[in-house]
Design a protein around this motif. Structure first.
Motif, mmCIF file in Angstrom:
data_model
loop_
_atom_site.group_PDB
_atom_site.id
_atom_site.type_symbol
_atom_site.label_atom_id
_atom_site.label_comp_id
_atom_site.label_asym_id
_atom_site.label_seq_id
_atom_site.Cartn_x
_atom_site.Cartn_y
_atom_site.Cartn_z
ATOM 1 N N TYR A 190 -0.472 -5.458 7.681
ATOM 2 C CA TYR A 190 -0.754 -5.266 9.089
ATOM 3 C C TYR A 190 -1.143 -6.594 9.733
ATOM 4 N N GLY B 290 -1.627 -2.054 3.338
ATOM 5 C CA GLY B 290 -0.380 -2.362 4.037
ATOM 6 C C GLY B 290 -0.381 -3.765 4.604
ATOM 7 N N THR C 251 -3.327 6.928 2.467
ATOM 8 C CA THR C 251 -2.711 5.947 3.357
ATOM 9 C C THR C 251 -1.658 5.122 2.628
ATOM 10 N N SER C 252 -0.759 4.602 3.400
ATOM 11 C CA SER C 252 0.342 3.811 2.840
ATOM 12 C C SER C 252 0.653 2.679 3.811
ATOM 13 N N GLU C 253 1.783 2.022 3.593
ATOM 14 C CA GLU C 253 2.178 0.944 4.498
ATOM 15 C C GLU C 253 2.602 1.474 5.861
ATOM 16 N N ASN C 254 2.847 2.767 5.957
ATOM 17 C CA ASN C 254 3.206 3.367 7.239
ATOM 18 C C ASN C 254 1.959 3.455 8.117
ATOM 19 N N TRP C 255 2.000 2.872 9.298
ATOM 20 C CA TRP C 255 0.833 2.818 10.180
ATOM 21 C C TRP C 255 0.426 4.187 10.701
ATOM 22 N N LEU C 256 1.337 5.179 10.680
ATOM 23 C CA LEU C 256 1.073 6.474 11.303
ATOM 24 C C LEU C 256 -0.112 7.187 10.650
ATOM 25 N N VAL C 257 -0.192 7.172 9.317
ATOM 26 C CA VAL C 257 -1.255 7.895 8.619
ATOM 27 C C VAL C 257 -2.641 7.332 8.939
ATOM 28 N N TYR D 57 -3.580 5.515 11.491
ATOM 29 C CA TYR D 57 -3.874 5.669 12.916
ATOM 30 C C TYR D 57 -4.223 7.127 13.248
ATOM 31 N N GLN E 41 -2.887 -5.096 14.929
ATOM 32 C CA GLN E 41 -2.753 -3.729 14.421
ATOM 33 C C GLN E 41 -4.060 -3.259 13.768
#
Length: 379
Positions: A234, A232, A286-292, A294, A238
């Motif tokens: 980041y 991602g 995991t992806s570009e979404n930070w939620l996964v 983290y 981050q």
């Protein structure tokens, strides 16, 4: 001895040796590479010295603690961490850096076994499991500090290490004042010379479980940040925040001693190993979404510290007359597994990709679940 009088300085010493002296290195390494003009190969070789020093000194510390008691090794751990951090802060070249890394890495091996012995000598039996796991959770506080240091002081990595060295020196003074000599303030005398695992019931399952768990967690410690950085877009804060999350949730792992007392050793071990495995599998998606990433970091941080706490309790129950050996053996095998696991992970990532490697390491973690203690006994 009062519970907090030993646990608080013990937890801060573990925070200094594991968190500041050891785990901070990977976060600050990119800027160090640029300043010292190190190639990736050279920095990788220097980083491996942490594991080498750890494996050697945890054996030394176990032997000396068993024969002399915990005080000498605890003070030596603080001195080694302080000297290593100072050398890293002022290093003019890669050779002095390597020496600093050796001393910083050595401090972690020196620190672990003597606190188990100190707890067995000066803490009430019914509080020893909690004391071991809360001291062990000091790693998490150190990781949080190193992550915050990377966020706010990364461009000034020399200043960062100098600040870490000052903190470590203050922690060393605290432990110097608190840790008594063997034979004082204790109704339990040190049992010397018992360093054999032969005939010790439960030693072999403990050894294999620690080794496989070390392998299964190696990819996360070594390559998780590189994985999300590639996956991602980041920012630096981050990426450092990912590390802080590991540390913050790792503090929850300090409750492992209380949960083992309530649920039993077998249930605690299975919960920890399954959760560690799930963190690696989760990160493989995991992806570009930070939620996964983290969320994965939170699960890994919490249950890595939880699981090492379970290994501490398991080890001290197996080696009931020698707490330093009960801590030294699982932690040594955990480190050996991480060395092997890091080498294998690099090969797998180079051959396939990050996602495949992390999925495989999650499966290895599932296998580790089968190797734990049976029905809350030590066999």
């Amino acid at each position: 001895m009062k519970f907090s009088r030993l646990v608080l300085p013990g937890a801060t010493m573990i925070a200094a040796t594991y968190g500041l002296a050891r785990f901070s290195f990977g976060l600050l390494l990119p800027d160090m590479n640029e300043s010292l003009e190190m190639s990736e190969f050279v920095s990788g070789m220097v980083s491996s010295l942490f594991y080498l020093a750890y494996c050697c000194t945890i054996i030394l510390s176990t032997v000396i603690t068993t024969n002399e008691g915990p005080r000498r090794m605890i003070i030596s751990a603080g001195l080694s961490a302080f000297a290593g951090l100072v050398l890293i802060a002022v290093t003019p070249n890669v050779w002095v850096l390597a020496l600093g890394v050796l001393l910083a890495g050595a401090s972690t091996g020196l620190a672990s076994p003597p606190y188990g012995a100190a707890i067995s000598l000066w803490i009430k039996t019914d509080q020893q499991g909690k004391a071991n796991t809360w001291i062990n959770s000091g790693t998490s506080f150190g990781i949080v500090l190193s992550g915050l240091g990377a966020i706010f002081l990364t461009p000034n990595w020399r200043l960062t290490y100098l600040i870490y060295a000052i903190l470590t020196f203050l922690i060393l003074l605290w432990n110097f004042r608190v840790i008594p000599k063997v034979g004082t303030s204790s109704s339990l005398m040190l049992q010397k010379g018992n360093l054999s695992i032969r005939g010790v019931k439960g030693a072999i399952p403990l050894i294999f479980a620690s080794l496989i768990l070390g392998i299964s967690t190696a990819a996360f410690w070594t390559f998780s940040r590189s994985f999300i950085e590639e996956a991602g877009d980041y920012s630096d804060w981050q990426l450092s925040g990912f590390w802080v999350i590991i540390g913050i949730f790792g503090v929850l792992g300090g409750f492992s001693g209380s949960l083992v007392e309530r649920w039993g050793l077998s249930v605690g071990y299975k919960l920890g190993s399954l959760s560690i495995a799930s963190a690696s599998i989760m990160l493989s998606f995991t992806s570009e979404n930070w939620l996964v990433p983290y969320l994965s970091a939170g699960v890994f941080g919490c249950f890595y510290i939880f699981l090492t706490g379970v290994l501490l309790v398991w080890g001290t129950r197996v080696f009931i007359t020698n707490a330093s050996l009960g801590i030294g053996i699982p932690f040594l095998l955990l480190a050996v597994g991480q060395v092997l696991g890091s080498l294998l992970a690099g090969l797998l990532i180079g051959t396939w990709d990050y996602a495949t490697a992390f999925m495989l390491y999650g499966i290895i973690g599932m296998v580790a679940t089968l190797l734990g203690p049976k029905k809350n006994k030590i066999e």
